[in-house]
Design a protein around this motif. Sequence first.
Motif, PDB file in Angstrom:
ATOM      1  N   UNK A 169      42.691 119.716 123.588  1.00 36.45           N
ATOM      2  CA  UNK A 169      42.246 119.971 124.958  1.00 36.45           C
ATOM      3  C   UNK A 169      41.452 121.270 125.074  1.00 36.45           C
ATOM      4  N   UNK A 170      41.639 122.179 124.120  1.00 35.94           N
ATOM      5  CA  UNK A 170      40.986 123.490 124.159  1.00 35.94           C
ATOM      6  C   UNK A 170      40.377 123.816 122.795  1.00 35.94           C
ATOM      7  N   UNK A 171      39.324 123.119 122.387  1.00 35.57           N
ATOM      8  CA  UNK A 171      38.742 123.350 121.059  1.00 35.57           C
ATOM      9  C   UNK A 171      38.179 124.761 120.884  1.00 35.57           C
ATOM     10  N   UNK A 172      37.934 125.465 121.987  1.00 37.65           N
ATOM     11  CA  UNK A 172      37.438 126.836 121.877  1.00 37.65           C
ATOM     12  C   UNK A 172      38.438 127.734 121.138  1.00 37.65           C
ATOM     13  N   UNK A 173      39.710 127.365 121.170  1.00 33.55           N
ATOM     14  CA  UNK A 173      40.717 128.127 120.417  1.00 33.55           C
ATOM     15  C   UNK A 173      40.398 128.047 118.928  1.00 33.55           C
ATOM     16  N   UNK A 174      40.072 126.838 118.463  1.00 32.80           N
ATOM     17  CA  UNK A 174      39.726 126.668 117.048  1.00 32.80           C
ATOM     18  C   UNK A 174      38.466 127.442 116.684  1.00 32.80           C
ATOM     19  N   UNK A 175      37.493 127.426 117.576  1.00 34.06           N
ATOM     20  CA  UNK A 175      36.242 128.145 117.333  1.00 34.06           C
ATOM     21  C   UNK A 175      36.526 129.631 117.165  1.00 34.06           C
ATOM     22  N   UNK A 176      37.334 130.185 118.053  1.00 31.45           N
ATOM     23  CA  UNK A 176      37.659 131.614 117.971  1.00 31.45           C
ATOM     24  C   UNK A 176      38.359 131.952 116.659  1.00 31.45           C
ATOM     25  N   UNK A 177      39.274 131.091 116.234  1.00 34.95           N
ATOM     26  CA  UNK A 177      39.993 131.327 114.981  1.00 34.95           C
ATOM     27  C   UNK A 177      39.035 131.270 113.798  1.00 34.95           C
ATOM     28  N   UNK A 178      38.161 130.259 113.775  1.00 38.52           N
ATOM     29  CA  UNK A 178      37.241 130.103 112.649  1.00 38.52           C
ATOM     30  C   UNK A 178      36.202 131.212 112.601  1.00 38.52           C
ATOM     31  N   UNK A 179      35.790 131.706 113.757  1.00 37.80           N
ATOM     32  CA  UNK A 179      34.830 132.821 113.782  1.00 37.80           C
ATOM     33  C   UNK A 179      35.506 134.095 113.286  1.00 37.80           C
ATOM     34  N   UNK A 180      36.743 134.291 113.661  1.00 40.82           N
ATOM     35  CA  UNK A 180      37.429 135.518 113.241  1.00 40.82           C
ATOM     36  C   UNK A 180      37.902 135.451 111.794  1.00 40.82           C
ATOM     37  N   UNK A 181      38.079 134.223 111.249  1.00 39.43           N
ATOM     38  CA  UNK A 181      38.526 134.070 109.862  1.00 39.43           C
ATOM     39  C   UNK A 181      37.724 132.973 109.171  1.00 39.43           C
ATOM     40  N   UNK A 182      36.430 133.229 108.874  1.00 37.00           N
ATOM     41  CA  UNK A 182      35.571 132.190 108.286  1.00 37.00           C
ATOM     42  C   UNK A 182      36.026 131.720 106.903  1.00 37.00           C
ATOM     43  N   UNK A 183      36.861 132.494 106.241  1.00 37.92           N
ATOM     44  CA  UNK A 183      37.344 132.062 104.923  1.00 37.92           C
ATOM     45  C   UNK A 183      38.110 130.745 105.015  1.00 37.92           C
ATOM     46  N   UNK A 184      38.631 130.425 106.190  1.00 38.73           N
ATOM     47  CA  UNK A 184      39.327 129.153 106.376  1.00 38.73           C
ATOM     48  C   UNK A 184      38.363 127.994 106.118  1.00 38.73           C
ATOM     49  N   UNK A 185      37.134 128.121 106.588  1.00 39.23           N
ATOM     50  CA  UNK A 185      36.136 127.069 106.389  1.00 39.23           C
ATOM     51  C   UNK A 185      35.860 126.883 104.904  1.00 39.23           C
ATOM     52  N   UNK A 186      35.736 127.987 104.168  1.00 44.49           N
ATOM     53  CA  UNK A 186      35.473 127.902 102.735  1.00 44.49           C
ATOM     54  C   UNK A 186      36.642 127.235 102.007  1.00 44.49           C
ATOM     55  N   UNK A 187      37.869 127.562 102.428  1.00 44.05           N
ATOM     56  CA  UNK A 187      39.042 126.946 101.803  1.00 44.05           C
ATOM     57  C   UNK A 187      39.062 125.443 102.044  1.00 44.05           C
ATOM     58  N   UNK A 188      38.713 125.026 103.246  1.00 44.37           N
ATOM     59  CA  UNK A 188      38.680 123.597 103.573  1.00 44.37           C
ATOM     60  C   UNK A 188      37.583 122.895 102.765  1.00 44.37           C
ATOM     61  N   UNK A 189      36.396 123.508 102.713  1.00 39.58           N
ATOM     62  CA  UNK A 189      35.305 122.911 101.938  1.00 39.58           C
ATOM     63  C   UNK A 189      35.669 122.774 100.468  1.00 39.58           C
ATOM     64  N   UNK A 190      36.362 123.768  99.933  1.00 40.20           N
ATOM     65  CA  UNK A 190      36.761 123.728  98.530  1.00 40.20           C
ATOM     66  C   UNK A 190      37.704 122.558  98.264  1.00 40.20           C
ATOM     67  N   UNK A 191      38.533 122.228  99.237  1.00 45.04           N
ATOM     68  CA  UNK A 191      39.463 121.118  99.067  1.00 45.04           C
ATOM     69  C   UNK A 191      38.796 119.763  99.296  1.00 45.04           C
ATOM     70  N   UNK A 192      37.803 119.720 100.178  1.00 44.77           N
ATOM     71  CA  UNK A 192      37.167 118.456 100.530  1.00 44.77           C
ATOM     72  C   UNK A 192      36.011 118.078  99.622  1.00 44.77           C
ATOM     73  N   UNK A 193      35.262 119.066  99.146  1.00 46.29           N
ATOM     74  CA  UNK A 193      34.040 118.808  98.395  1.00 46.29           C
ATOM     75  C   UNK A 193      34.129 119.440  97.012  1.00 46.29           C
ATOM     76  N   UNK A 194      34.026 118.623  95.984  1.00 38.10           N
ATOM     77  CA  UNK A 194      34.004 119.210  94.637  1.00 38.10           C
ATOM     78  C   UNK A 194      32.786 120.125  94.483  1.00 38.10           C
ATOM     79  N   UNK A 195      32.981 121.272  93.888  1.00 39.06           N
ATOM     80  CA  UNK A 195      31.905 122.270  93.763  1.00 39.06           C
ATOM     81  C   UNK A 195      30.705 121.736  93.010  1.00 39.06           C
ATOM     82  N   UNK A 196      30.912 120.839  92.088  1.00 38.98           N
ATOM     83  CA  UNK A 196      29.769 120.338  91.325  1.00 38.98           C
ATOM     84  C   UNK A 196      28.810 119.532  92.187  1.00 38.98           C
TER      85      UNK A 196
END
Length: 72
Positions: free
Chosen positions: A13-40
């Motif tokens: 209901x409040x996706x802006x909460x997620x946006x604020x968290x991801x902006x303040x801690x962008x390393x979370x996005x990198x961790x998710x990408x590392x799990x979802x997408x093989x680096x190769x």
Amino acid sequence: MSLAEEIKRVLLENPNILVEVLVSRPEIIYQVLAKLTPWQNLATKHDIEELRKYADGKFEEIRKEVQGIKKT
């Protein structure tokens, strides 16, 4: 309703909460990408530079063809 379900509902209901968290801690996005997408499968700077050179070459070929058409 469980706590997890309530948290999920609030975040949906409040996706802006997620946006604020991801902006303040962008390393979370990198961790998710590392799990979802093989680096190769990710493009490197070298890959992008090679693609740019290829595209530049194709654009130059097209420019020359257009110039030739204009002359005729």
